[in-house]
Scaffold this active site. Structure first.
Site: not given
Ligand code: NAD
Length: 476
Positions: A147-148, A245, A247, A279, A457
């Site tokens: 969501w960020n 991608e 955390g 992240c 990416e």
């Molecule tokens: P999240 O893991 O809760 O959700 C991410 C996505 O996965 C959402 O669309 C969610 O609906 C989906 N999802 C959740 N469980 C699932 C499952 N079992 N099967 C399929 N889809 C599923 O993450 P968040 O809270 O949306 O975002 C924050 C996290 O994302 C942080 O840990 C952050 O570090 C990471 N992040 C990483 C990057 C990167 O490029 N490395 C960029 C942004 C955010």
């Protein structure tokens, strides 16, 4: 209330079942009902994607590229409209979204559009045979977003997939559904064929269906580490390609010889940009012992001047966090830090800016006297919470910087480039910035190692990850 629908086969489509409520991070009020895409609609998306992908992949790279570059220009022209949606969705400051999020998405379409015509294979020669290899698309690829950075994630994942000749289905985070559907409509209007870029909405359960679907060839997730593990497990029965991608808990290593003002500003930006919801943020700031006091004082002074408030105001630098639940998580880490013995020199308090009293705001926090064993130093908080640590030697800081299950980014601030190279060589991360931080142009790979995930990416490396190699041997 807005109503947000899936974008399938070139148009918005109704789903008959459950709806999810989207909350405005700035006011705390519900602003949209999001139609969770049902199974029948998802099947329609798959069928439309199959047809679109077959036609799209038979175009030349140049033809695909021209359409994509036109799409990039149209995204640019939609800068204000998309920025308004991004701010509404995420609660991040307008000043950031207008200069980073949407331009970055448009740039991805232009960059990968320009690469589409350059995708080539290899030729091989034997005494009585010849051979050639081609990079061919995977088929239907799906992206699951955090969501960020919803606009950037939508474009960073779809542009290389489309340039390579795939169709793409995106499930944005249920917390930020606005921009994905808007981007799909813009891309469609710019000439992308129906079925090529489609958007489905919903929570993890819709994501799981994408992972398990036999007609989807690849999943690219941006999300948390635990979600990454589930995605791999769910994708196993169909042996999908997966890129993750995830955390991070990145180190920023500041030496006494660094440009002091640049280092202070870099540490602040690398922690408090997007209210800390990044992240790759460098949330462990290692400062060489002999400048520690002066460095902390300068950071405190600058941090306290950051303007927190209504993200739509031009002067705002720190917007809202995504949700009440996330705000509570970040606040709980403030308590954890204090109880572990770290000292909070500034911030860490809930804020109620004028006109946004119901929103999810917190003042940027700096903890000093931190120890590597503390939870605020080990765990990803994903909010504006900086942990400052001190060090005395290169070998010590290298060991401590690497002493984490994450490996997304790292920063080194020093005037001594030989030292910077020496340290960079030893850091177990995907991205290193020297005398800068978090800069990711489209032609530059971004991604992690260890539990920060795998795959990249942006850049040609992303393009490769949406393809497979096909080898043809011709016997004379
Ligand atoms: P999240 O893991 O809760 O959700 C991410 C996505 O996965 C959402 O669309 C969610 O609906 C989906 N999802 C959740 N469980 C699932 C499952 N079992 N099967 C399929 N889809 C599923 O993450 P968040 O809270 O949306 O975002 C924050 C996290 O994302 C942080 O840990 C952050 O570090 C990471 N992040 C990483 C990057 C990167 O490029 N490395 C960029 C942004 C955010």
């Amino acid at each position: 209330m807005d109503r947000i629908k899936a974008f399938i086969n070139g148009r918005f489509q109704n789903s008959d079942g459950e709806t999810l409520i989207k909350i405005n991070p700035v006011s705390g009020a519900p602003i949209a009902e999001v139609e969770k895409t049902d199974g029948a609609l998802l099947e329609q998306a798959i069928q439309a994607a199959k047809i679109a992908q077959s036609e799209w992949s038979s175009l030349t790279g140049q033809e695909r590229g021209q359409i994509m570059m036109r799409a990039g220009r149209m995204l640019e022209r939609s800068l204000e409209e998309l920025t308004r949606l991004e701010v509404r969705d995420v609660g991040k400051a307008w000043s950031e979204a207008i200069s980073a999020d949407v331009p970055c998405g448009a740039e991805a379409y232009e960059y990968f559009g320009s690469l589409a015509a350059t995708i080539i294979g290899t030729a091989h020669k034997w005494a009585d045979a010849r051979g050639f290899t081609e990079r061919v698309p995977l088929g239907i690829c799906a992206g699951i977003g955090a969501w960020n950075y919803p606009t950037q994630i939508a474009c960073w994942k779809s542009a290389p997939a489309l340039a390579m000749g795939n169709a793409f289905i995106l499930k944005p985070s249920e917390m930020t559904p606005y921009t994905a559907s808007a981007i799909a409509e813009i891309l469609h209007k710019s000439g992308l064929p129906p079925g090529l870029f489609q958007v489905v909405h919903g929570d993890f359960s819709v994501g799981r269906v994408l992972c398990e679907h036999p007609d989807i060839a690849k999943i690219s997730l941006t999300g948390g580490v635990e979600t990454g593990k589930k995605i791999i497990a769910q994708s196993a029965s169909t042996l999908k390609k997966v890129t993750l991608e995830l955390g991070g808990k990145a180190p920023l290593i500041v030496f006494a010889d660094a440009d002091f003002d640049l280092a202070v500003q870099t540490a602040i930006d690398a922690n408090f940009y997007t209210a800390g919801e990044v992240c790759s943020n460098a949330t462990r700031v290692f400062v060489e012992e002999n400048i520690l006091g002066k460095f902390v004082e300068a950071m405190k002074e600058k941090t306290e001047k950051l303007k927190i408030g209504d993200p739509m105001k031009e002067e705002t630098q720190i917007g809202a966090l995504i949700s009440e639940q996330h705000l509570q998580k970040v606040l709980s880490y403030i308590l954890i830090g204090k109880s572990e013995g770290a000292n909070l020199v500034t911030g860490g308090e809930r804020q109620f800016p004028d006109g946004c009293e119901g929103g999810f705001f917190i003042s940027p926090a700096i903890f000093v006297d931190c120890k590597d064993s503390m939870r605020i130093v080990r765990e990803e908080i994903f909010g504006p919470v900086m942990a400052v640590l001190s060090f005395n030697s290169e070998s010590e800081v290298i060991y401590r910087a690497n002493n984490t299950p994450f490996g997304l980014g790292a920063g080194i601030m020093t005037a001594d480039l030989s030292r910077a190279h020496r340290i960079a060589d030893k850091l177990d991360v995907g991205n290193i910035w020297i005398n800068s931080y978090n800069l990711i142009p489209s032609d530059w790979p971004f991604g992690g190692v260890k539990q920060s995930g795998f795959g990249r990416e942006s850049s040609v490396f992303a393009l490769e990850s949406y393809s497979q190699v096909k080898a043809t041997y011709i016997n004379y």
